[in-house]
Write a protein that holds these residues in place. Structure first.
Motif, short mmCIF file in Angstrom:
data_model
loop_
_atom_site.label_atom_id
_atom_site.label_comp_id
_atom_site.label_asym_id
_atom_site.label_seq_id
_atom_site.Cartn_x
_atom_site.Cartn_y
_atom_site.Cartn_z
N LYS A 129 0.85 -1.19 0.00
CA LYS A 129 0.00 0.00 0.00
C LYS A 129 0.88 1.24 0.00
O LYS A 129 1.83 1.34 0.77
CB LYS A 129 -0.88 0.02 1.24
N GLY A 130 0.57 2.19 -0.87
CA GLY A 130 1.28 3.46 -0.91
C GLY A 130 2.71 3.39 -1.40
O GLY A 130 3.47 4.34 -1.24
N GLU A 177 -0.09 -4.45 5.27
CA GLU A 177 0.55 -3.50 4.35
C GLU A 177 0.52 -3.96 2.90
O GLU A 177 0.97 -3.25 2.02
CB GLU A 177 1.99 -3.23 4.80
N CYS A 200 -1.40 -5.11 -0.62
CA CYS A 200 -2.68 -4.90 -1.32
C CYS A 200 -2.83 -5.84 -2.51
O CYS A 200 -3.86 -5.84 -3.16
CB CYS A 200 -2.84 -3.45 -1.74
#
Length: 101
Positions: free
Chosen positions: A21-22, A73, A75
């Motif tokens: 994620k991110g 964390e 995805c």
């Protein structure tokens, strides 16, 4: 014999790409054995489906390095296979190539 070698000399690597994620860069894990790659993939999928935070430790057969990640964390995960031949720089295989296009 061609300059590319025989089919027997070319090895197949199974590649797991873990999407965080991110983070635009994926964590890449290489596995030599198909069964080990499927088990690692399934363990990531199972952890993601549970929804509760877990931790996973995976080892890359190519480098011997280990990675420890929290499933909260992650995805996504992708598994592909690649023969021993070199691929063009910057090219991505499978689903991620379509997503980034």
């Amino acid at each position: 014999m061609s300059c590319y070698g025989t089919l027997r000399e070319r090895s197949i690597m199974y590649i797991l790409e873990l999407l965080l994620k991110g983070n635009p860069a994926a964590i890449v894990i290489h596995q030599k054995e198909e069964e080990a790659a499927h088990q690692a993939y399934q363990s990531v999928v199972n952890a993601l489906q549970k929804g509760s935070p877990e931790s996973l430790e995976l080892t890359c057969d190519r480098t011997g390095k280990k990675v420890f990640v929290l499933t909260s964390e992650l995805c996504g995960v992708q598994m592909t296979s690649k023969s021993g031949g070199a691929s063009p720089m910057g090219s991505r295989t499978g689903f991620l190539a379509q997503v980034e296009s």
